[in-house]
Each structure stands twice: as C-alpha cells, then as structure tokens.
Scaffold this active site. Structure first.
Site, PDB file in Angstrom:
ATOM      1  N   GLU A  55       0.823  -1.203   0.000  1.00  0.00           N
ATOM      2  CA  GLU A  55       0.000   0.000   0.000  1.00  0.00           C
ATOM      3  C   GLU A  55       0.855   1.251   0.000  1.00  0.00           C
ATOM      4  OE1 GLU A  55      -4.015  -1.655   2.183  1.00  0.00           O
ATOM      5  OE2 GLU A  55      -2.570  -0.615   3.415  1.00  0.00           O
ATOM      6  N   CYS A  74       3.312   8.482   0.977  1.00  0.00           N
ATOM      7  CA  CYS A  74       3.896   7.591   1.985  1.00  0.00           C
ATOM      8  C   CYS A  74       4.091   6.235   1.321  1.00  0.00           C
ATOM      9  CB  CYS A  74       2.925   7.511   3.168  1.00  0.00           C
ATOM     10  SG  CYS A  74       3.434   6.369   4.454  1.00  0.00           S
ATOM     11  N   CYS A 107       6.426  -6.639   7.559  1.00  0.00           N
ATOM     12  CA  CYS A 107       7.520  -6.086   8.354  1.00  0.00           C
ATOM     13  C   CYS A 107       7.907  -7.107   9.417  1.00  0.00           C
ATOM     14  CB  CYS A 107       7.071  -4.791   9.026  1.00  0.00           C
ATOM     15  SG  CYS A 107       8.413  -3.928   9.873  1.00  0.00           S
ATOM     16  N   CYS A 123       6.615  -4.398  16.093  1.00  0.00           N
ATOM     17  CA  CYS A 123       6.178  -3.353  17.030  1.00  0.00           C
ATOM     18  C   CYS A 123       4.726  -3.623  17.450  1.00  0.00           C
ATOM     19  CB  CYS A 123       6.301  -1.969  16.393  1.00  0.00           C
ATOM     20  SG  CYS A 123       7.985  -1.544  15.935  1.00  0.00           S
ATOM     21  N   CYS A 146       1.643  -1.636  15.872  1.00  0.00           N
ATOM     22  CA  CYS A 146       1.566  -1.480  14.413  1.00  0.00           C
ATOM     23  C   CYS A 146       0.905  -2.688  13.765  1.00  0.00           C
ATOM     24  CB  CYS A 146       2.970  -1.295  13.860  1.00  0.00           C
ATOM     25  SG  CYS A 146       3.014  -1.131  12.081  1.00  0.00           S
ATOM     26  N   ASN A 153      -3.207   5.053  16.853  1.00  0.00           N
ATOM     27  CA  ASN A 153      -4.380   4.617  16.118  1.00  0.00           C
ATOM     28  C   ASN A 153      -4.557   3.152  16.411  1.00  0.00           C
ATOM     29  OD1 ASN A 153      -5.948   5.780  14.057  1.00  0.00           O
ATOM     30  ND2 ASN A 153      -4.007   6.425  13.132  1.00  0.00           N
ATOM     31  N   CYS A 157      -1.556   5.782  10.214  1.00  0.00           N
ATOM     32  CA  CYS A 157      -0.313   5.179  10.699  1.00  0.00           C
ATOM     33  C   CYS A 157      -0.571   3.814  11.308  1.00  0.00           C
ATOM     34  CB  CYS A 157       0.310   6.028  11.795  1.00  0.00           C
ATOM     35  SG  CYS A 157       0.752   7.644  11.269  1.00  0.00           S
TER      36      CYS A 157
HETATM   37  N1  SAH Z   1       9.477   1.028  10.124  1.00  0.00           N
HETATM   38  C1  SAH Z   1       9.534   2.442  10.031  1.00  0.00           C
HETATM   39  C2  SAH Z   1       8.468   3.046   9.141  1.00  0.00           C
HETATM   40  C3  SAH Z   1       7.063   2.523   9.290  1.00  0.00           C
HETATM   41  S1  SAH Z   1       6.183   3.061  10.747  1.00  0.00           S
HETATM   42  C4  SAH Z   1       9.527   3.071  11.406  1.00  0.00           C
HETATM   43  O1  SAH Z   1       9.433   2.335  12.394  1.00  0.00           O
HETATM   44  O2  SAH Z   1       9.677   4.269  11.506  1.00  0.00           O
HETATM   45  C5  SAH Z   1       5.920   4.753  10.478  1.00  0.00           C
HETATM   46  C6  SAH Z   1       5.497   5.514  11.717  1.00  0.00           C
HETATM   47  O3  SAH Z   1       4.166   5.147  12.091  1.00  0.00           O
HETATM   48  C7  SAH Z   1       6.372   5.243  12.927  1.00  0.00           C
HETATM   49  O4  SAH Z   1       6.770   6.444  13.521  1.00  0.00           O
HETATM   50  C8  SAH Z   1       5.475   4.482  13.861  1.00  0.00           C
HETATM   51  O5  SAH Z   1       5.852   4.724  15.198  1.00  0.00           O
HETATM   52  C9  SAH Z   1       4.094   5.023  13.499  1.00  0.00           C
HETATM   53  N2  SAH Z   1       3.018   4.112  13.850  1.00  0.00           N
HETATM   54  C10 SAH Z   1       2.974   2.782  13.651  1.00  0.00           C
HETATM   55  N3  SAH Z   1       1.825   2.263  14.107  1.00  0.00           N
HETATM   56  C11 SAH Z   1       1.099   3.287  14.578  1.00  0.00           C
HETATM   57  C12 SAH Z   1      -0.194   3.394  15.173  1.00  0.00           C
HETATM   58  N4  SAH Z   1      -0.961   2.324  15.366  1.00  0.00           N
HETATM   59  N5  SAH Z   1      -0.622   4.619  15.545  1.00  0.00           N
HETATM   60  C13 SAH Z   1       0.145   5.722  15.333  1.00  0.00           C
HETATM   61  N6  SAH Z   1       1.366   5.684  14.771  1.00  0.00           N
HETATM   62  C14 SAH Z   1       1.852   4.478  14.418  1.00  0.00           C
END
Ligand code: SAH
Length: 341
Positions: free
Chosen positions: A92, A105, A112, A116, A119, A289, A332
C-alpha cells in the site's frame, strides 16, 4: 535469455544497456524521460524509438510495473492505493495532500519483521523485501494516476522497515532524486532504529531527512513495544543520532506514538527532554491509532497536551500529529499486506 527490466537500471546500467545494443548514448536520456517523466508502462510507449528499434528492444528488455488493484479516497482527501507486484504480493501507498504539498507515503517491504506492538503491519508478519524499482514505482504509478498533478514529497513510512532493506532502499533513493527529480530535502526516511545501518546511511544515500520512531524513554518500555530495542537500546540509538551528520538548517524528527499509561507520563516527557538535549530535532507526538484487536489505548487529549507543554517549556519543538485517513484504514500503523477483496 532473461530480459532486462529497464526500470531496474541505474544511469550507469542504462549506459551499458544502450551500449550493448550498439545505440548512441542520447538514447539513455530518452529512456529516462519516457520511464520517469512520461511514466511509460511498456516499450511501445517509447515513441522516440522507431518501430524497428522497439522490436529489437522487445526481444531483450521489458518495463516492470506495479498494478493498481484498489484505490480508496478518504473524507479528508487522503487516498490509499493498493498495488500488486509481479509475484502477486500486495503493498500500500498513501497520498496525503496538504496545502501546496502532495506527500506520498511509500512502502519498503511486503509486511515487516520488526514486531512493534502498536503497528498492524507487524501483525501480518514479513513476506519479502521490495526491489528498488518496486519502491520507486509507487511514485511513478501514483503520478500516472493523478496526472497532471505530481507527488512533491516522499516519506518512507509505509509498510516495512527501510533500513532492514538497506541496499534496495538506497538504490531507490538515488533513482527518486536523479530520475524522478524530487529534491532530497523533500524526502524523509523513518526508521525503528537499526543502528549499524543508520551509521551507514549518510555515507551511501543522498542527504535526505531522517525520522526516528522513538516511542518510549526507557529500555524497559521500548523493549516491550519495539522488540528491535533489545538489539539496539535507546542509548546506542541516541548516541548515533548525536553523531548524525545533519545538513545546515535540518533537524532529526523523533516520532512518539502516545499510548495510554505506557509512555505518556510527565516523567516520560522530562526523560525525553533529557535524551534529546544536544540534538537538533523536533518531536511529533502521534496519538496511537489502535487497529482492531489492539489492546493499547490512545492517551487522553489532556495528557497529550500536558506532555507537549513540558517539551515546549524545555525548548523542544513539539507537534501533535493526528493520523490522516482514519476512515479508510490508511492511517499510521494500519497499512497491511494480505488484502482480501
Ligand atoms: N518502520 C519504520 C516506518 C514505518 S512506521 C519506522 O518504524 O519508523 C511509520 C510511523 O508510524 C512510525 O513512527 C510508527 O511509530 C508510526 N506508527 C505505527 N503504528 C502506529 C499506530 N498504530 N498509531 C500511530 N502511529 C503508528
């Protein structure tokens, strides 16, 4: 014979390719223009080449394309694109219009492996790295869709951890800067903090902007929500940021997802101030989120505001960033593979 994908070639690669066909060097510029300015999807669209020449090209080369499977438009003008790749994996990309900017983006991996907790991409696991041309192709494909408008800014914040796919991402960055002519100042790479690759990045890549997903101020909490921290703890990450060669006027962005009762206390805010002292930076506070089934909750607004206030009082630039595209699961942490129609 294996056909050459002309989109996989660097400028040097294109010179060799053109030379191998006994063609003059100006053909390289024609190819670059057709591929990256006119978004040609097949060799017949390279109309500067005669029919005979195109036939020769057909025998030895092809142009790879990612295919649009689905587009969803959000009320807030965010657009989400689902693309399928040559092996039918899907990724996406999200287009975020903002004043005079059109920020795309983009994804760097299918899925991935970082794991995390907050995420959704992590929940789907890791399928494979993207090739450099698949990374750049997200921009080409979106430009083709929104023509005559054009993407102006790029954030590598979609699916995947860009520094875990280092060589292909670096390759893609050069192609984006040289061929798609997007200024390195308008490109931001966001990482969970793979320290050895972060040290290499300024040596290998164009001088793009850097964003660090910090999300916690103690190793205990960061280990829990970002397993990568067990290998590269906060101190090693912050020390690397302190040494990071920043261009004049640039700042490192620290992203901090605000999670209720996990990382949003005043003590966290004070620890953050201390950690970031001496780094030219800004902080983006992103209320989490939660994705369906996610147990983490969003911090209450008053706690987010109090957190921001502490940062501001201590001379940190701090912004609260609401995720865009929430109604279309484009926000995000909500980008995911494994789409089912
Ligand atoms: N792997 C990279 C890029 C992808 S995540 C990284 O870790 O930076 C991109 C951004 O989205 C990161 O700053 C992450 O902390 C944020 N993010 C991921 N899941 C999220 C969520 N559920 N709510 C808000 N931000 C989120």
């Amino acid at each position: 014979m294996n056909k050459t994908n002309v989109k996989s070639l660097s400028k040097n690669g294109l010179f060799h390719f053109v030379e191998s066909l006994g063609l003059p060097r100006y053909r390289v510029d024609q190819l670059i223009r057709r591929l990256y300015k006119n978004y040609a999807v097949n060799i017949d669209e390279i109309t500067e080449f005669s029919k005979d020449l195109r036939n020769i090209l057909h025998d030895v080369a092809y142009i790879s394309n990612i295919e649009l499977v689905k587009q969803i438009n959000s009320k807030d003008k965010t657009k989400k694109f689902l693309f399928s790749l040559e092996d039918l994996q899907t990724i996406e990309s999200v287009l975020i219009p903002d004043e005079d900017r059109l920020t795309l983006c983009i994804s760097s991996q299918v899925g991935c492996a970082m794991g995390c907790l907050f995420c959704q991409t992590a929940r789907c696991g890791f399928a494979r790295n993207l090739k450099s041309y698949e990374i750049a192709d997200q921009i080409i494909a979106v430009n083709r869709i929104i023509n005559p408008a054009k993407v102006t800014n790029i954030v590598l914040m979609g699916m995947g951890e860009p520094l875990a796919n280092f060589d292909e991402v670096v390759d893609a960055l050069w192609r984006i800067v040289q061929f798609l002519v997007i200024s390195k100042r308008k490109i931001t790479l966001s990482t969970a903090g793979i320290v050895p690759k972060l040290l290499l990045l300024p040596q290998k890549a164009p001088e793009i902007n850097l964003a660090i997903s910090l999300n916690a101020t103690t190793d205990e909490v960061r280990n829990e929500i970002m397993p990568v921290n067990k290998r590269y703890p906060i101190k090693s990450l912050i020390d690397t940021c302190k040494k990071y060669p920043l261009q004049p006027g640039r700042r490192i962005t620290f992203e901090y997802v605000m999670i209720d009762r996990k990382n949003d206390s005043p003590e966290d805010a004070y620890r953050l101030v201390k950690l970031l002292s001496g780094i030219r930076c800004k902080v983006n506070l992103i209320p989490i989120n939660p994705y369906p089934g996610c147990e983490l909750k969003r911090s209450p607004d008053e706690k987010i505001l109090a957190f921001q206030k502490i940062l501001l009082k201590n001379n940190l630039r701090a912004f609260i960033r609401e995720s865009r595209g929430q109604d279309i699961l484009a926000a995000c942490g909500q980008l995911r593979a494994g789409y089912k129609p």
